[in-house]
Design an enzyme around this catalytic site. Structure first.
Site, PDB file in Angstrom:
ATOM      1  N   LYS A  49      35.765  20.686  65.427  1.00 51.78           N
ATOM      2  CA  LYS A  49      36.433  21.990  65.370  1.00 51.78           C
ATOM      3  C   LYS A  49      36.777  22.363  63.931  1.00 51.78           C
ATOM      4  CE  LYS A  49      39.749  20.704  68.122  1.00 51.78           C
ATOM      5  NZ  LYS A  49      39.248  19.357  68.413  1.00 51.78           N
ATOM      6  N   THR A  50      37.372  21.425  63.219  1.00 45.70           N
ATOM      7  CA  THR A  50      37.754  21.728  61.841  1.00 45.70           C
ATOM      8  C   THR A  50      36.514  21.954  60.993  1.00 45.70           C
ATOM      9  OG1 THR A  50      39.760  20.433  62.126  1.00 45.70           O
ATOM     10  CG2 THR A  50      39.101  20.908  59.862  1.00 45.70           C
ATOM     11  N   ASP A 235      43.402  26.846  62.595  1.00 49.40           N
ATOM     12  CA  ASP A 235      43.107  25.496  63.088  1.00 49.40           C
ATOM     13  C   ASP A 235      44.295  25.023  63.938  1.00 49.40           C
ATOM     14  OD1 ASP A 235      41.796  23.104  63.465  1.00 49.40           O
ATOM     15  OD2 ASP A 235      41.894  22.436  61.386  1.00 49.40           O
ATOM     16  N   GLU A 236      44.077  24.051  64.810  1.00 50.89           N
ATOM     17  CA  GLU A 236      45.145  23.466  65.627  1.00 50.89           C
ATOM     18  C   GLU A 236      45.939  24.553  66.383  1.00 50.89           C
ATOM     19  OE1 GLU A 236      45.320  20.199  65.742  1.00 50.89           O
ATOM     20  OE2 GLU A 236      44.663  19.399  63.801  1.00 50.89           O
ATOM     21  N   GLN A 274      45.774  18.071  72.782  1.00 51.06           N
ATOM     22  CA  GLN A 274      46.429  17.560  71.576  1.00 51.06           C
ATOM     23  C   GLN A 274      47.678  18.355  71.209  1.00 51.06           C
ATOM     24  OE1 GLN A 274      43.855  16.104  68.257  1.00 51.06           O
ATOM     25  NE2 GLN A 274      42.223  17.053  69.428  1.00 51.06           N
ATOM     26  N   ARG A 657      42.059   9.102  66.841  1.00 53.22           N
ATOM     27  CA  ARG A 657      41.967   9.074  65.377  1.00 53.22           C
ATOM     28  C   ARG A 657      40.987   7.987  64.935  1.00 53.22           C
ATOM     29  NH1 ARG A 657      42.517  13.499  64.797  1.00 53.22           N
ATOM     30  NH2 ARG A 657      42.584  13.492  67.056  1.00 53.22           N
TER      31      ARG A 657
HETATM   32  N1  LIG Z   1      27.348  18.188  63.924  1.00 53.15           N
HETATM   33  C1  LIG Z   1      27.906  17.150  63.315  1.00 53.15           C
HETATM   34  N2  LIG Z   1      27.134  16.188  62.783  1.00 53.15           N
HETATM   35  C2  LIG Z   1      27.698  15.118  62.173  1.00 53.15           C
HETATM   36  N3  LIG Z   1      28.999  14.917  62.026  1.00 53.15           N
HETATM   37  C3  LIG Z   1      29.826  15.843  62.526  1.00 53.15           C
HETATM   38  C4  LIG Z   1      29.326  17.000  63.201  1.00 53.15           C
HETATM   39  N4  LIG Z   1      30.397  17.733  63.577  1.00 53.15           N
HETATM   40  C5  LIG Z   1      31.498  17.061  63.173  1.00 53.15           C
HETATM   41  N5  LIG Z   1      31.167  15.930  62.540  1.00 53.15           N
HETATM   42  C6  LIG Z   1      32.099  14.922  61.981  1.00 53.15           C
HETATM   43  O1  LIG Z   1      32.912  14.442  63.045  1.00 53.15           O
HETATM   44  C7  LIG Z   1      34.217  14.181  62.599  1.00 53.15           C
HETATM   45  C8  LIG Z   1      35.206  14.967  63.397  1.00 53.15           C
HETATM   46  O2  LIG Z   1      35.106  16.344  63.065  1.00 53.15           O
HETATM   47  P1  LIG Z   1      36.380  17.269  62.962  1.00 53.15           P
HETATM   48  O3  LIG Z   1      37.463  16.585  62.231  1.00 53.15           O
HETATM   49  O4  LIG Z   1      35.938  18.588  62.514  1.00 53.15           O
HETATM   50  O5  LIG Z   1      36.759  17.314  64.504  1.00 53.15           O
HETATM   51  P2  LIG Z   1      37.964  18.065  65.211  1.00 53.15           P
HETATM   52  O6  LIG Z   1      37.431  18.606  66.470  1.00 53.15           O
HETATM   53  O7  LIG Z   1      38.583  19.005  64.255  1.00 53.15           O
HETATM   54  O8  LIG Z   1      38.939  16.853  65.527  1.00 53.15           O
HETATM   55  P3  LIG Z   1      40.508  16.893  65.865  1.00 53.15           P
HETATM   56  O9  LIG Z   1      40.603  17.402  67.262  1.00 53.15           O
HETATM   57  O10 LIG Z   1      40.944  15.494  65.769  1.00 53.15           O
HETATM   58  O11 LIG Z   1      41.138  17.813  64.878  1.00 53.15           O
HETATM   59  C9  LIG Z   1      34.252  14.509  61.126  1.00 53.15           C
HETATM   60  O12 LIG Z   1      34.028  13.327  60.400  1.00 53.15           O
HETATM   61  C10 LIG Z   1      33.088  15.485  60.982  1.00 53.15           C
HETATM   62  O13 LIG Z   1      32.570  15.474  59.676  1.00 53.15           O
HETATM   63 MG   LIG Z   2      40.548  19.135  63.470  1.00 51.15          MG
END
Ligand SMILES: Nc1ncnc2c1ncn2[C@@H]1O[C@H](COP(=O)(O)OP(=O)(O)OP(=O)(O)O)[C@@H](O)[C@H]1O
Ligand SMILES: [Mg+2]
Length: 802
Positions: A49-50, A235-236, A274, A657
């Site tokens: 997402k981020t 975000d969040e 979350q 995490r």
């Molecule tokens: N398409 C992709 N290919 C490879 N790596 C990815 C891809 N999308 C995300 N990632 C990696 O996966 C990890 C998690 O991504 P991110 O932090 O954006 O997730 P999130 O959904 O924001 O998590 P959270 O809910 O904990 O905030 C990061 O290390 C990111 O670089």
């Molecule tokens: Mg995130």
């Protein structure tokens, strides 16, 4: 109509997008390229997402010709904001500075500084944190004759904060009050708000509430921001409260306004599982009803997780599945099962900490993880101390995030109060804080006389002080009047330093010098005062770096790319105060790559923090500690299904995490308020599927059969209880070491006569004698008021050498 804008889900519309979209999956790509209507990305942890949010900004700049100044991105911490800005700078260079990337609070400060006059405030306003708020509420409650035993300031503060999060103003609170408590709260709220205004101050909740008020009451102001920000990204989103939701809606608009300005493009990302800030009014309603709140909204779901192993995801899925009323979703990864989760049942919290330290050491020895790959989580800040003790003893580099923060230390707050008064003389809370610090003969009585006079004359406290100088305040004795005159002169002198355009660090030096604050500490024999001097030196360094950093951002020409009236002059006193007012715990998280993050201290350290602070972060190795009913889930949640659901979401955050390895541990006995307490296993441990966990140790040290056994249930160990908090250091030494090589040596404390120590129970002491060797080593320690005590030095001694 918004389908016209939609790009094909499986590929970019123009070939030159490819490098921005290459490493995204089709759903992520859709979220990045979606245009026209409000967009909600809902997905589980680690699904990118981020990444989507950051990439979307890059895409807007690179492919949709959006100017950085048209973008507002809101993150949950200043650190996340800085990271996002950095990533965008890599793409577009210094132009990125024109973009607003900040937390809700920073963004509001910026708007309020610019628009303060409209709200009849001065743009040099102070920002009151929870401590200032509590002080002011205490004063107000006292003046209103409210019994502090029935209505504690803290309780009143919580209620007022809740009202503000719901955007309920003081008048409405008075009108709506239905019972005695509500009437009292409303009464305090009215007066508290009046005094905040008088002090030219906003509290944290005001920053949001008053910005909403500004946008709702003054259409031309709203229009200015609507014109300016054509893209708003959050975000969040699951952790936004009602006030923040309304703020977003006001900024973006839901339909074209009278001037014909279309709503800005909104993109929010979040995960209802979350949501962990209900106590600050956060509500997942904002996610659940997004489609109703924003017409034509588009929702994108992400399911593939890129962070964790399947084992870790299965554990997370199993735990969160127990929560009622949630939208089921399953996270999956193609990165394989990975290692099993490691479980450990410790004798006591010291044993638990020793286990964690031993594992980290072993992983580092084997080259399987750097220290910076490791995070240790606990439920509440006070749990960090045992870890710190053992890490110090073992020489494991670590950093605790949060806890008693630097900016909460008394001496630091005193100095900041001086600076705040210099920037905003009407800041009464700060002014009263420093009035007699260091002692200068202005006693409580004199302060009360001034306060009453100010109240009666309807003038500010600062003005009343000047009244005292010119002899206008009745009932003030001449000695006090003289002391006050001295103080006013001192502040005027310091004011001139500020006027002269001195750097913040130099202003701070002048305050330390001319008030005699530093001299007083330096003359003291109390060792605590020596560390206070160090903290103040640190504060001067922070101020110095602040100025240098600002110069760097500004570039050689000394000008920021886009001058903005909402931003205090770079490097100025108000800018510095704003920066320190808005630091959040998570801002001091060491950089995840283990590299130097700028101050040179954070390279390669284990990070210790609460689960709340860990939100949004990821680590290859995670230790979830203190998984006990009453600790995690928190005591408060045990009889309350709503709170329990929130704790379970917290467990889900903790688990997710971890990238490669997850440890979970609990302790049979833990001291609470100086008393040993037996805690049953956390129910969340039971919820982990048994086949995912390798229980390294299930039974207490008295039966070594428990070692290395796998499978089974963590609750098996709860039948043990005869030791009931006794045990002590010597029996620990006899047990089989679960830590492998060198454990006994490292845990034993080596002391010499003259060493200073800090003991859990007895406090600070000095070693006066040492006897015996090896397992029979003892030390006699003089703990001052607590007397002399002879202690064994082997096993997990609840003591640390200073
Ligand atoms: N398409 C992709 N290919 C490879 N790596 C990815 C891809 N999308 C995300 N990632 C990696 O996966 C990890 C998690 O991504 P991110 O932090 O954006 O997730 P999130 O959904 O924001 O998590 P959270 O809910 O904990 O905030 C990061 O290390 C990111 O670089
Ligand atoms: Mg995130």
């Amino acid at each position: 109509m918004n389908t016209l804008f939609d790009l094909p889900a499986d590929g970019p519309a123009k070939p030159r997008h490819s490098d921005l979209l290459d490493d995204l999956n089709p759903a992520q790509r859709e979220a990045v390229t979606h245009a026209g209507s409000p967009l909600l990305v809902v997905a589980g942890a680690g699904s990118g997402k981020t990444r989507v949010l950051t990439r979307r900004i890059a895409y807007l700049l690179a492919e949709r010709d959006v100017h950085p100044g048209q973008i507002m991105a809101i993150t949950f911490t200043n650190k996340a904001a800085a990271e996002m800005r950095e990533r965008v700078s890599d793409l577009v260079g210094r132009r990125a500075n024109a973009m607003w990337v900040s937390t809700f609070h920073s963004m509001c400060v910026r708007i309020l500084r610019r628009e303060a006059k409209t709200l009849e405030m001065s743009s040099s306003f102070s920002i009151y944190d929870s401590d200032d708020t509590k002080r002011l509420i205490t004063l107000v409650a006292r003046d209103l004759d409210i019994d502090p035993k029935r209505y504690a300031a803290r309780t009143l503060a919580v209620h007022i904060s809740n009202l503000k999060n719901e955007l309920i103003d003081p008048e409405t609170a008075v009108a709506d009050a239905g019972n005695d408590l509500e009437r009292r709260v409303a009464e305090v709220y009215v007066e508290y708000q009046r005094r905040l205004n008088q002090a030219n101050a906003f509290d944290f909740d005001d920053l949001i509430m008053r910005t909403v008020e500004l946008l709702q009451t003054f259409p031309d102001v709203a229009e200015y921001y609507r014109r300016r920000f054509r893209h708003v990204l959050v975000d969040e989103y699951q952790d936004t409260n009602h006030a923040q939701y309304t703020l977003v809606r006001e900024l973006v608009g839901t339909e074209a306004n009278e001037a014909g300005i279309e709503p800005a493009e909104l993109c929010v990302v979040g995960d209802a599982d979350q949501s962990i800030y209900a106590f600050r009014g956060a509500t997942i309603r904002n996610i659940e009803e997004f489609e109703r709140d924003f017409p034509n909204a588009r929702t994108v779901l992400l399911e593939q997780n890129y962070r964790s192993t399947q084992t870790i995801l299965n554990a997370a899925n199993a735990v969160i599945a127990r929560n009622p009323n949630r939208r089921a979703k399953r996270l999956w990864t193609d990165s394989g099962d990975g290692e099993k989760i490691v479980g450990y049942v410790a004798d006591n919290e010291h044993d638990e900490a020793a286990f964690v330290a031993g594992e980290i050491d072993a992983l580092a020895d084997k080259g399987e993880a750097d220290y910076s790959d490791v995070a240790v989580f606990y439920r509440t800040n006070n749990q960090s101390r045992v870890f710190e003790e053992i890490f110090i003893r073992l020489g494991l580099p670590y950093k605790v995030v949060g806890g008693v923060r630097f900016y909460e230390r008394r001496e630091v707050r005193d100095m900041l109060a001086y600076l705040r008064v210099l920037a905003n003389p009407e800041d009464t809370v700060s002014l009263r804080r420093i009035l007699n610090v260091p002692k200068r003969g202005i006693g409580d009585r004199a302060e009360a006389v001034i306060a009453t006079y100010a109240e009666r004359e309807r003038i500010s406290f600062a003005q009343a002080l000047r009244g005292a100088v010119s002899g206008e305040v009745p009932l003030l004795n001449p000695r006090s009047a003289k002391a006050i005159t001295g103080f006013v002169e001192l502040m005027d002198e310091l004011g001139e330093v500020v006027e002269s355009g001195a750097e913040v660090a130099d202003i701070l030096e002048a305050v330390l010098e001319r008030t005699g604050y530093r001299a007083e500490l330096e003359e003291s024999d109390d060792p605590q005062d020596a560390s206070r001097v160090e903290n103040l030196t640190e504060l001067v360094t922070v101020a110095r770096e602040f100025t240098e950093f600002t110069a760097e951002v500004a570039g050689p020409d000394g000008e920021l790319p886009e001058a903005d009236p909402g931003v205090p002059e770079p490097g100025s006193l108000p800018a510095f105060l704003e920066r320190v007012s808005l630091v959040a715990d998570a801002d001091s998280v060491p950089s995840p790559d283990g590299g130097d993050d700028g101050d040179g201290h954070d390279a390669g350290v284990v990070t210790l923090m609460t689960v709340h602070t860990a939100k949004g972060l990821e680590y290859p190795v995670v230790f979830g500690t203190g998984w006990e009913d009453g600790i995690f889930p928190h005591m408060r949640a045990l009889g309350d299904p709503t709170e329990l659901a929130e704790e379970r979401r917290l467990a889900y955050v903790a688990i997710t995490r971890a990238r490669k390895r997850l440890y979970v541990s609990r302790s049979m006995v833990r001291s609470a308020w100086g008393q040993p307490q037996m805690n049953p296993a956390s129910r969340f441990l039971d919820e982990l599927p048994a086949d995912l966990v390798d229980w390294r140790r299930l039974a207490p040290s008295s039966s070594s059969g428990g070692f290395g056994s796998s499978g089974g249930s963590p609750r098996a160990a709860t039948t043990w209880g005869s030791r009931g908090g006794g045990g002590g250091a010597s029996s620990r030494a006899a047990s089989t070491s679960p830590f492998g090589k060198g454990w006994k040596d490292t845990v034993a404390l080596k002391l010499d006569v003259g060493d200073r120590v800090s003991h859990d129970k007895y406090g600070l002491g000095t070693v006066v004698a040492c006897d015996g060797a090896g397992p029979r080593a003892t030390a006699t320690i003089d703990f001052g008021a607590a007397g002399k005590v002879r202690l064994m030095l082997i096993g997990s001694v609840p003591m640390v050498k200073l």
